[in-house]
Structures are given as C-alpha cells and as structure tokens.
Design an enzyme around this catalytic site. Sequence first.
Site, PDB file in Angstrom:
ATOM      1  N   ASP A 274      36.592  35.160  29.087  1.00 45.22           N
ATOM      2  CA  ASP A 274      36.464  35.918  30.344  1.00 45.22           C
ATOM      3  C   ASP A 274      37.829  36.243  30.922  1.00 45.22           C
ATOM      4  O   ASP A 274      38.729  35.391  30.937  1.00 45.22           O
ATOM      5  CB  ASP A 274      35.681  35.109  31.383  1.00 45.22           C
ATOM      6  CG  ASP A 274      34.192  35.135  31.127  1.00 45.22           C
ATOM      7  OD1 ASP A 274      33.615  36.229  31.191  1.00 45.22           O
ATOM      8  OD2 ASP A 274      33.622  34.075  30.851  1.00 45.22           O
TER       9      ASP A 274
ATOM     10  N   LYS B 132      34.715  33.058  47.450  1.00 44.81           N
ATOM     11  CA  LYS B 132      34.878  33.572  46.083  1.00 44.81           C
ATOM     12  C   LYS B 132      34.396  35.009  45.933  1.00 44.81           C
ATOM     13  O   LYS B 132      35.104  35.868  45.388  1.00 44.81           O
ATOM     14  CB  LYS B 132      34.140  32.678  45.079  1.00 44.81           C
ATOM     15  CG  LYS B 132      34.253  33.201  43.652  1.00 44.81           C
ATOM     16  CD  LYS B 132      33.486  32.349  42.649  1.00 44.81           C
ATOM     17  CE  LYS B 132      33.574  32.963  41.257  1.00 44.81           C
ATOM     18  NZ  LYS B 132      32.833  32.184  40.245  1.00 44.81           N
TER      19      LYS B 132
ATOM     20  N   ASP C 224      34.330  42.624  31.382  1.00 53.81           N
ATOM     21  CA  ASP C 224      35.584  41.889  31.158  1.00 53.81           C
ATOM     22  C   ASP C 224      35.325  40.526  30.516  1.00 53.81           C
ATOM     23  O   ASP C 224      36.137  39.614  30.633  1.00 53.81           O
ATOM     24  CB  ASP C 224      36.356  41.719  32.467  1.00 53.81           C
ATOM     25  CG  ASP C 224      35.610  40.866  33.492  1.00 53.81           C
ATOM     26  OD1 ASP C 224      34.377  40.746  33.364  1.00 53.81           O
ATOM     27  OD2 ASP C 224      36.252  40.330  34.405  1.00 53.81           O
TER      28      ASP C 224
END
Length: 592
Positions: free
Chosen positions: A280, A349, A505
């Site tokens: 990742d 986050k 991604d």
Amino acid sequence: MFELSEVPMLIPPVPWASVHYGGNMLASTKIIRLPDQAQQQREVLNATPASQLYAVFDALNTLSACAWVINQPVLDIIINVFNNKGSKDLDIARPPSECPSPPIITAEMSPEEKSKAMKERMQLKQTRQEMYSLWCNELYRLSIANHFRDNVFWFPHNMDFRGRVYPTPPHFNHLGSDVVRSMLLFAKGKPMGEKGLDWLKIHLINLTGLKKRCSNKERLAYANEIMSEILASADNPINTKWWQESDEPWQTLACCMEIAKAVRSPDHTKYICHFPVHQDGSCNGLQHYAALGRDQGGAESVNLYPFERPSDVYSDVAELVEQERFKDMNNGVEIAKILDGFVKRKVIKQTVMTTVYGVTRYGAKYQILRQLKDIPEFPKEHVWQASQYLTEKTFYCLQSMFSATKEIQDWFVLSAQLISKIGNKPVEWVTPLGLPVIQPYYKQSKSRLYGLVSTNQFNMLEKPNAVKQKNAFPPNFIHSLDSTHMMLTALSCLREGITYVSVHDCYWTHACDIDRMNRICREQFVALHSQPILEDLSQYLVDKFGYNASELLNDNSELDFTMKLLNSALNKVPSKGSFDLKKVLESTYFFS
C-alpha cells in the site's frame, strides 16, 4: 440469472485496441465511465489518435489479463457463517429476522409513551430495511462466488474520466470488501522462493493493523512469535478469536491458511503459492503532492524519504493537534479541556486522508463528529463544538506540515476558478500517458431540466459549474497522477513477467515477486515525477485558455484585469523545495 456485464468472464477479456472496442465479448463495455454531461470528453477521445492512447490500452489489458480462482476453503467458512445468521463483528450481513421486534402500542400507554414507542417502531423499520438490503447484497455476492468456485475467471477493466481503473463487474471483484477479497486467489501459482514466506508473514501483520509504526523486520519477528495463533486460526477458524479481532479479519484468515500450508510443506521455498500479497502507498495523494513540490518535510511524513521505521502521517498530525490542544487548555479554552485524552489517530485519520482530495471544512467537521460519537466516554453534548475545534486545528497543522502542498492546491484552485469564470469552459488537461481529461461539471439549464434537449446538446447549452470545477481540480489532477503511476508500474511488471493487479494505490503480486514489484513502483514514481509535470500543465493551460496580448482590451476594464490575472496565474508555477526525489528509490516504506 446473472447479467453478463455484472459477473466475471470465463475467457480472457477482449484487449482494448481503440476507445470503441474491448472488455466484455458479449456485453457492451465503455472504456471510460462518463456521465451524460461528459459529451465533450467523448468527442475529444474519439478525435484522439489511437497511438496516443496505446500505453493506456496496454495498462488496462495487463490488469484485465490476470486470471483468478476462488479460495474455496474460505468461501465455505463464509457461507457457513452467513447461513448461521451472519455476524456483525465479522461483517457478514445478518438476515432481517434478527432485527428486534417493534414495541407494541397499547391503549393504556400515555401520549408520551405512545410517541416514544412509535418513534422506536419507525427506527426499527428503517433498520430492518437496511438489514434486508445488506443481506440481499451479501447473498448475491456469495452466489456469484459459489457459481464460479470451480472455474478460472477474469475481470475486464475500464476507467473513470480521470484514468482511475476499475474492474467492470460491480458486485464481485478485487476492489470489494474484506469478505470478497479473502475469496480471491491468483489462478497462476508461483514457487515461494527464499523470501516469499517472509513477505507473506509481513503481509499478515499488515492486515491485522498491528505494529503500524514497526519495521518490516519487527513485523516478521512478531509473526514468528505468534505462529501458534496463526496455525490455530487456520486449523480451527470458528473457535479461534485471534483472526476475528483483526482490522481485515477474512483476509487475515485466508493469509493464516496460506502460511499454514507453506510452513507444513516439505520445502516452503518450492511451495506453489496463489495468494496475492499487497503493498500500500503511504497516504498516496500526499506522496504525489510532496513529490510535485519537492517538499522535504512532507516527503518525510509520507515515507518518500528512507527511514528505518515507517512514518505515520496520521499519528504525526494527531501529535501536532494534541500540542495545539494542550496550549489552548493551559490558556483556559474550555473545549480543549474537554478533549483531553480524546485527540487520537483514528479521530483525525479520515480528514487527513481526504484533505488531499479536496475535503472541505464542512465535510471534515462531520468526519470528525462521527468519530467522536463512536467514543462511548466522550460527552455527547460537546460533540458538535469539539468537531468544529478539531477541524480547525487539523487543517492548521496540515498546512504547517505540508506548506508546498497548500501552495500547489491554491494554484490549482485559482487556475480552475479563473478558467471556468472567464473562459466559460471546463478545466481540462492531458495525463503524462496521453489520456485527455475534461471535468464533467456543468450547471443544469432549464431546457435540460424539462427534457427539451438531447444528450449531444448538453455542453452547448450548459455552462461550467465554477464552484465544482475549482473544488474538483486538485483532487482530480492528483487522481490522474496516481493512476498514471499505477499504469506505468503495470507496464513495467508486464515487461518483467510479473503478475500484477491494483486497487488504486494498493499493488498486488505473488509473494516471490514483491521485491521486484517494489523496485519497479519506486523507479516509475521517480521517473514520473522527474518530468516537469507542473510546468507542462502550466504550458498546456496557457495554450488552451490563456490570452494573447493582442486579445486584451488594455482599457483597465474589469474583464481586461481578470484576463491578465488568468494569464498571470497560469504562468506562475509554484516553487519547489530541496527534496531529492531519488531518495524514494531507497525508501522501504514508500509502498509497504
């Protein structure tokens, strides 16, 4: 019966060789998912020479060519849990029959009790409807998986208007939930090799969410320490709690079962492994911004710079926000006192992750609000004020950490605002791989609202929505860059004979090929950002939307001033910092 376009293919997809043909053999597939308003991009694509898009076609074909099979042992366990009333903890939909019974309204109740009972009945009705919808969706996905359990199958791919790639079957694919991903294996197996088992163990710890700030060496050591838990999970999953407490429980279980098979084989280096291992990106949008601006501080926060342990940008921002909160608390700010002990990584986050994709303060406030509501100990009467406070502090800390990112974002926004306002045109650009992109955001005309125009007339009658054009340009441009990096990685993996698929991604390959894929994705990132991306974008926008001196009125009118401002903005490329881009080649945790 399944619709052909909604399920995987039993033969390899038709290769894309033009914008008009490829993907499914028997069902119509569009190479780009475009809304009706995007007629302009359709026309540009049709006029674009096929040779300009060959690299894009090849990348799509590489991803579509990956063959898959069902992980049957995992599928059987999931079906068993589903048939036994599901599981909220394991994210397996429960049947609507598990919804509590609504309260009965009787004549003896007071008006207040009746009102409360009626409200509860309405809430339970909505809950039951949601449960039924989720249960049907789960049943459909499991039916597809069970139908293909003995087959090799493929996912044809296409793109959105920015070039981001998606498998076309919508319900069952590797972009899906933890449950779906756990059921998928590469049809092609490869021997594990010397380091394959180590990468499989590291991948397992990554899936659990444990050891986020530990090195790969420490994660591997931890996996070896808990080998008894891993093997117990593989052997007796229903009665073992360890895997069920993971961030991604079903993928964790599938990985445990693969590790068990490998370590129990006569020679794990020769064990044929079909399991996909992921790498990742570390807050990938901010990685692209840091590279564009050569921002040293930003590069260090998102692992473009090599460190012995991974940086965690979410924790870094949380620490800065906590420092600001501590200052305010000492200065007597009441909400800062109430938030003592609640400024955690999880709370901010999502806001950090999405700020690079254009989240507004309004949207960020609700992101943080939802996180605070989920903390049982936090006083609910202060949730609204606290979310407003943390939003402002999070944005402030992000701007101080990523100053180059803010400068580039502001340039994107100003350029898009002036283009849509003065030129009365949508913002457009061409990706480094040659894909033309036009933002499909327009104001609805009255004629369209009343159905008086055809699709082909939309762009002639509608003006660009200036607000959406400017707000969407920064995230859309970054999305087109991360898609370009993914495609470049896909093409290089194809040349080296590596199986490769992606979830934006997140890059997947065999355990034995992780080192090679990691080298390739770093080399391609450096190659991409070694190009003058912002300078080329500036020149393209000037050529497309700028004005020659002879076109200016030179009468100091408002229009003349705004046209000069547009030319000035498009030509003023943000400055770059001192970060050495080649350091990415040495960074272990750039993708990890």
